[in-house]
Design a protein around this motif. Structure first.
Motif, PDB file in Angstrom:
ATOM      1  N   PRO A  49      -9.477   6.217   8.084  1.00 50.49           N
ATOM      2  CA  PRO A  49      -8.633   5.348   7.971  1.00 50.49           C
ATOM      3  C   PRO A  49      -8.332   4.398   7.732  1.00 50.49           C
ATOM      4  O   PRO A  49      -6.623   4.542   7.633  1.00 50.49           O
ATOM      5  N   ASN A  50      -8.275   4.568   6.034  1.00 51.69           N
ATOM      6  CA  ASN A  50      -7.151   4.130   5.123  1.00 51.69           C
ATOM      7  C   ASN A  50      -5.783   5.616   4.660  1.00 51.69           C
ATOM      8  O   ASN A  50      -4.378   5.029   4.902  1.00 51.69           O
ATOM      9  N   VAL A  51      -6.181   6.591   5.180  1.00 55.03           N
ATOM     10  CA  VAL A  51      -5.219   7.530   5.507  1.00 55.03           C
ATOM     11  C   VAL A  51      -4.213   7.495   6.957  1.00 55.03           C
ATOM     12  O   VAL A  51      -3.361   7.014   6.277  1.00 55.03           O
ATOM     13  N   ARG A  52      -4.334   6.989   7.167  1.00 59.44           N
ATOM     14  CA  ARG A  52      -4.077   6.501   8.969  1.00 59.44           C
ATOM     15  C   ARG A  52      -3.571   5.481   8.689  1.00 59.44           C
ATOM     16  O   ARG A  52      -2.223   5.831   9.586  1.00 59.44           O
ATOM     17  N   LYS A  53      -3.841   4.124   8.114  1.00 61.41           N
ATOM     18  CA  LYS A  53      -3.048   3.221   7.862  1.00 61.41           C
ATOM     19  C   LYS A  53      -2.403   3.531   6.763  1.00 61.41           C
ATOM     20  O   LYS A  53      -2.309   1.836   6.503  1.00 61.41           O
ATOM     21  N   PRO A  86      -2.569  14.397  -4.546  1.00 58.23           N
ATOM     22  CA  PRO A  86      -1.882  12.721  -3.825  1.00 58.23           C
ATOM     23  C   PRO A  86      -2.028  12.544  -2.060  1.00 58.23           C
ATOM     24  O   PRO A  86      -1.804  13.299  -1.426  1.00 58.23           O
ATOM     25  N   ASP A  87      -2.388  11.130  -2.525  1.00 61.05           N
ATOM     26  CA  ASP A  87      -2.136  11.209  -0.349  1.00 61.05           C
ATOM     27  C   ASP A  87      -3.366  11.857   0.684  1.00 61.05           C
ATOM     28  O   ASP A  87      -3.916  11.503   0.914  1.00 61.05           O
ATOM     29  N   TYR A  88      -3.954  12.308  -0.216  1.00 59.99           N
ATOM     30  CA  TYR A  88      -5.246  12.566   0.168  1.00 59.99           C
ATOM     31  C   TYR A  88      -6.354  11.904   0.169  1.00 59.99           C
ATOM     32  O   TYR A  88      -7.313  11.972   1.274  1.00 59.99           O
ATOM     33  N   SER A  89      -6.921  10.860  -1.013  1.00 58.50           N
ATOM     34  CA  SER A  89      -7.187   9.600  -1.186  1.00 58.50           C
ATOM     35  C   SER A  89      -7.956   9.757  -0.276  1.00 58.50           C
ATOM     36  O   SER A  89      -9.359  10.799  -0.938  1.00 58.50           O
TER      37      SER A  89
END
Length: 270
Positions: A99-103, A158-161
């Motif tokens: 959800p963190n990546v999606r949002k 980066p961005d894979y969070s």
């Protein structure tokens, strides 16, 4: 070309969303190699995707299941054995969502409730699948259970969070449960660390197109396609890999062992 290497084998395939999914391509290849199987996904994913088309093509039944729910998983394994007329030889866990990546949440500003959800859906659900398979006595001796991972479990991207933490959990579970299932029933448990792949889930990561091109240039063989990954999964389900367990298997065209490549040097020299 089919060699019928899964003839007579039965299984469950999680996570086929659409024709870009590795699980979708695995289902087609499993059918071609003689396997029978049940398809499953979370109810919301079933509404979003075209799994009924795949089910018709593969003559497979669809059983909805939330992989974070023990109740749903128990029903899935019990019903699968009824539908298929016996115990299982293979399971594919192709599940991942943050959800963190999606949002679009920055790694330094994570929503921790969502972080826990990421871990549950993308990592801990694998333990729930394995534990339920054990408790329902669903697996035949020398069965094979696989989950799809990514090299972000070992390296930072980066961005894979928080998905990176989920994949690290996933791989650890494969080792720990792999030992247990080997001792119990000679069932092997592995993860496959796939190249960045143009799937619905993968392409949702910010900057994916740029990274896909970079990974291709960093891999001597180029990025492994979803079709090639499906072929690898089929081999891992077959009797040709009976002694492979507790491994994280790199399926990435050589990316994981390359320091730099001529293609990258040429790109940076422009």
């Amino acid at each position: 070309m089919s060699n019928n290497i899964l003839k007579g084998k039965k299984g469950i395939i999680f996570g086929a969303l659409d024709e870009n999914s590795i699980a979708w391509k695995t289902a087609i290849k499993a059918r071609d190699e003689g396997a029978e199987f049940v398809l499953t996904n979370a109810p919301i994913a079933l509404r979003m995707g075209g799994i009924n088309k795949l089910a018709e093509e593969c003559n497979a039944e669809v059983i909805p299941a939330d992989a974070t729910s023990i109740e749903d998983l128990t029903n899935l394994f019990e019903k699968s054995m009824e539908v298929l007329g016996g115990k299982l030889d293979f399971v594919l866990h192709s599940i991942g969502m943050s959800p963190n990546v999606r949002k679009g949440k920055e790694y330094g500003d994570l929503n921790y409730d969502w972080f826990l959800k990421t871990l549950d859906i993308s990592g801990i659900s694998f333990h729930k699948v394995l534990q339920t398979a054990e408790k329902t006595d669903a697996m035949n001796d020398w069965g094979s259970i696989l989950a799809l991972s990514y090299i972000a479990a070992q390296r930072t991207f980066p961005d894979y969070s928080d998905m990176a933490q989920a994949k690290a959990v996933l791989e650890s579970i494969a080792r720990s449960y792999g030992y247990r299932f080997a001792k119990l029933k000679n069932v092997r448990v592995n993860t496959i660390s796939q190249s960045p792949t143009m799937t619905t889930a993968g392409s949702g990561v910010t900057g994916f197109d740029v990274f896909f091109d970079y990974a291709h240039k960093m891999s001597p063989l180029g990025n492994a396609s979803s079709e090639d990954c499906a072929n690898y999964i089929i081999m891992m389900f077959s009797d040709y890999t009976r002694m492979v367990t507790m491994q994280n298997l790199m399926h990435d065209g050589g990316f994981s062992n390359s320091g730099i490549t001529e293609d990258i040097v040429a790109e940076l020299s422009k």
